[in-house]
Design a protein around this motif. Structure first.
Motif, PDB file in Angstrom:
ATOM      1  N   LEU A 142       0.865  -1.177   0.000  1.00  0.00           N
ATOM      2  CA  LEU A 142       0.000   0.000   0.000  1.00  0.00           C
ATOM      3  C   LEU A 142       0.903   1.229   0.000  1.00  0.00           C
ATOM      4  N   ASP A 143       1.260   1.656  -1.186  1.00  0.00           N
ATOM      5  CA  ASP A 143       2.238   2.726  -1.353  1.00  0.00           C
ATOM      6  C   ASP A 143       2.048   3.355  -2.722  1.00  0.00           C
ATOM      7  N   SER A 144       2.847   4.344  -3.021  1.00  0.00           N
ATOM      8  CA  SER A 144       2.842   4.962  -4.344  1.00  0.00           C
ATOM      9  C   SER A 144       4.133   4.612  -5.062  1.00  0.00           C
ATOM     10  N   ALA A 145       4.154   4.820  -6.376  1.00  0.00           N
ATOM     11  CA  ALA A 145       5.360   4.514  -7.159  1.00  0.00           C
ATOM     12  C   ALA A 145       6.572   5.195  -6.538  1.00  0.00           C
ATOM     13  N   ASP A 146       6.422   6.457  -6.201  1.00  0.00           N
ATOM     14  CA  ASP A 146       7.427   7.181  -5.417  1.00  0.00           C
ATOM     15  C   ASP A 146       6.882   7.189  -3.983  1.00  0.00           C
ATOM     16  N   PRO A 147       7.415   6.360  -3.107  1.00  0.00           N
ATOM     17  CA  PRO A 147       6.851   6.231  -1.754  1.00  0.00           C
ATOM     18  C   PRO A 147       6.722   7.545  -0.994  1.00  0.00           C
ATOM     19  N   ALA A 148       7.504   8.535  -1.347  1.00  0.00           N
ATOM     20  CA  ALA A 148       7.417   9.830  -0.668  1.00  0.00           C
ATOM     21  C   ALA A 148       6.061  10.495  -0.914  1.00  0.00           C
ATOM     22  N   MET A 149       5.450  10.222  -2.053  1.00  0.00           N
ATOM     23  CA  MET A 149       4.155  10.840  -2.371  1.00  0.00           C
ATOM     24  C   MET A 149       3.075  10.394  -1.381  1.00  0.00           C
ATOM     25  N   PHE A 150       2.958   9.094  -1.162  1.00  0.00           N
ATOM     26  CA  PHE A 150       1.941   8.608  -0.232  1.00  0.00           C
ATOM     27  C   PHE A 150       2.316   8.959   1.207  1.00  0.00           C
ATOM     28  N   ALA A 151       3.585   8.906   1.530  1.00  0.00           N
ATOM     29  CA  ALA A 151       4.030   9.273   2.886  1.00  0.00           C
ATOM     30  C   ALA A 151       3.673  10.723   3.193  1.00  0.00           C
ATOM     31  N   GLU A 152       3.874  11.590   2.231  1.00  0.00           N
ATOM     32  CA  GLU A 152       3.534  13.005   2.417  1.00  0.00           C
ATOM     33  C   GLU A 152       2.029  13.174   2.612  1.00  0.00           C
ATOM     34  N   PHE A 153       1.248  12.463   1.832  1.00  0.00           N
ATOM     35  CA  PHE A 153      -0.207  12.514   1.985  1.00  0.00           C
ATOM     36  C   PHE A 153      -0.597  12.093   3.403  1.00  0.00           C
ATOM     37  N   CYS A 154      -0.020  11.001   3.882  1.00  0.00           N
ATOM     38  CA  CYS A 154      -0.339  10.504   5.229  1.00  0.00           C
ATOM     39  C   CYS A 154       0.090  11.475   6.324  1.00  0.00           C
ATOM     40  N   GLU A 155       1.178  12.173   6.119  1.00  0.00           N
ATOM     41  CA  GLU A 155       1.607  13.193   7.089  1.00  0.00           C
ATOM     42  C   GLU A 155       0.620  14.342   7.147  1.00  0.00           C
ATOM     43  N   LEU A 156       0.145  14.754   5.985  1.00  0.00           N
ATOM     44  CA  LEU A 156      -0.792  15.878   5.927  1.00  0.00           C
ATOM     45  C   LEU A 156      -2.161  15.509   6.475  1.00  0.00           C
ATOM     46  N   PHE A 157      -2.570  14.258   6.295  1.00  0.00           N
ATOM     47  CA  PHE A 157      -3.886  13.791   6.718  1.00  0.00           C
ATOM     48  C   PHE A 157      -3.717  12.516   7.545  1.00  0.00           C
ATOM     49  N   PRO A 158      -3.311  12.674   8.806  1.00  0.00           N
ATOM     50  CA  PRO A 158      -2.956  11.507   9.627  1.00  0.00           C
ATOM     51  C   PRO A 158      -4.143  10.664  10.108  1.00  0.00           C
ATOM     52  N   GLN A 159      -5.371  11.149   9.944  1.00  0.00           N
ATOM     53  CA  GLN A 159      -6.502  10.340  10.398  1.00  0.00           C
ATOM     54  C   GLN A 159      -6.550   9.045   9.593  1.00  0.00           C
ATOM     55  N   LYS A 160      -6.741   7.946  10.285  1.00  0.00           N
ATOM     56  CA  LYS A 160      -6.709   6.632   9.644  1.00  0.00           C
ATOM     57  C   LYS A 160      -7.969   6.377   8.822  1.00  0.00           C
ATOM     58  N   GLU A 161      -9.073   6.932   9.228  1.00  0.00           N
ATOM     59  CA  GLU A 161     -10.339   6.770   8.504  1.00  0.00           C
ATOM     60  C   GLU A 161     -10.821   8.142   8.036  1.00  0.00           C
ATOM     61  N   ILE A 162     -11.271   8.193   6.794  1.00  0.00           N
ATOM     62  CA  ILE A 162     -11.762   9.425   6.187  1.00  0.00           C
ATOM     63  C   ILE A 162     -13.200   9.160   5.759  1.00  0.00           C
ATOM     64  N   SER A 163     -14.106  10.034   6.174  1.00  0.00           N
ATOM     65  CA  SER A 163     -15.506   9.829   5.798  1.00  0.00           C
ATOM     66  C   SER A 163     -15.713  10.224   4.336  1.00  0.00           C
ATOM     67  N   LEU A 164     -16.678   9.591   3.725  1.00  0.00           N
ATOM     68  CA  LEU A 164     -17.021   9.922   2.342  1.00  0.00           C
ATOM     69  C   LEU A 164     -17.380  11.405   2.242  1.00  0.00           C
ATOM     70  N   GLU A 165     -18.081  11.919   3.245  1.00  0.00           N
ATOM     71  CA  GLU A 165     -18.503  13.311   3.243  1.00  0.00           C
ATOM     72  C   GLU A 165     -17.320  14.274   3.256  1.00  0.00           C
ATOM     73  N   ASP A 166     -16.226  13.887   3.907  1.00  0.00           N
ATOM     74  CA  ASP A 166     -15.042  14.757   3.995  1.00  0.00           C
ATOM     75  C   ASP A 166     -14.026  14.497   2.888  1.00  0.00           C
ATOM     76  N   SER A 167     -14.215  13.450   2.132  1.00  0.00           N
ATOM     77  CA  SER A 167     -13.163  13.009   1.202  1.00  0.00           C
ATOM     78  C   SER A 167     -12.853  14.008   0.094  1.00  0.00           C
ATOM     79  N   TYR A 168     -13.848  14.681  -0.447  1.00  0.00           N
ATOM     80  CA  TYR A 168     -13.584  15.652  -1.520  1.00  0.00           C
ATOM     81  C   TYR A 168     -12.805  16.849  -0.978  1.00  0.00           C
ATOM     82  N   LYS A 169     -13.204  17.311   0.204  1.00  0.00           N
ATOM     83  CA  LYS A 169     -12.517  18.441   0.832  1.00  0.00           C
ATOM     84  C   LYS A 169     -11.053  18.096   1.110  1.00  0.00           C
ATOM     85  N   ILE A 170     -10.811  16.903   1.621  1.00  0.00           N
ATOM     86  CA  ILE A 170      -9.445  16.475   1.922  1.00  0.00           C
ATOM     87  C   ILE A 170      -8.634  16.361   0.634  1.00  0.00           C
ATOM     88  N   ALA A 171      -9.221  15.773  -0.396  1.00  0.00           N
ATOM     89  CA  ALA A 171      -8.519  15.662  -1.677  1.00  0.00           C
ATOM     90  C   ALA A 171      -8.195  17.050  -2.228  1.00  0.00           C
TER      91      ALA A 171
END
Length: 111
Positions: free
Chosen positions: A41-70
């Protein structure tokens, strides 16, 4: 949804725009963040997914919040191709996002 599912949805949404535009800079971003290149569970460049996880550390994201987070993730990008990615993102409505996300989440996901 998990962080990884959210990241995959961002990839799919932008990939659908790339299929129509063939924008080189958007394509480069997609190549680096491709979440399906490796078995892990990673990205081609692992830094990309790691950076995403740092910015959004919550483990679960609701469908309602997903567009805003993206949207926040896309707006915060600081790579040389970020303008092309942001331009592509502007063509994705919240309604289209929610329909695609609902369909995506109803299917078996990479684990």
């Amino acid at each position: 949804m998990t962080q990884f599912e959210e990241f995959c949805l961002i990839y799919y949404a932008l990939d659908s725009v790339w299929n129509n535009s063939r924008n080189e800079n958007l394509g480069e971003f997609l190549s680096e963040c491709n979440p399906f290149l490796w078995k892990s569970l990673d990205s081609a460049d692992p830094a990309m997914f790691a950076e995403f996880c740092e910015l959004f550390p919550q483990k679960e994201i609701s469908l309602e919040d997903s567009y805003k987070i993206a949207s926040e993730y896309i707006q915060g990008l600081s790579y040389y191709y970020s303008d092309s990615v942001r331009e592509a993102w502007r063509s994705i409505s919240e309604g289209d996002w929610l329909k695609a996300a609902t369909k995506y989440l109803s299917q078996e996901q990479k684990k």
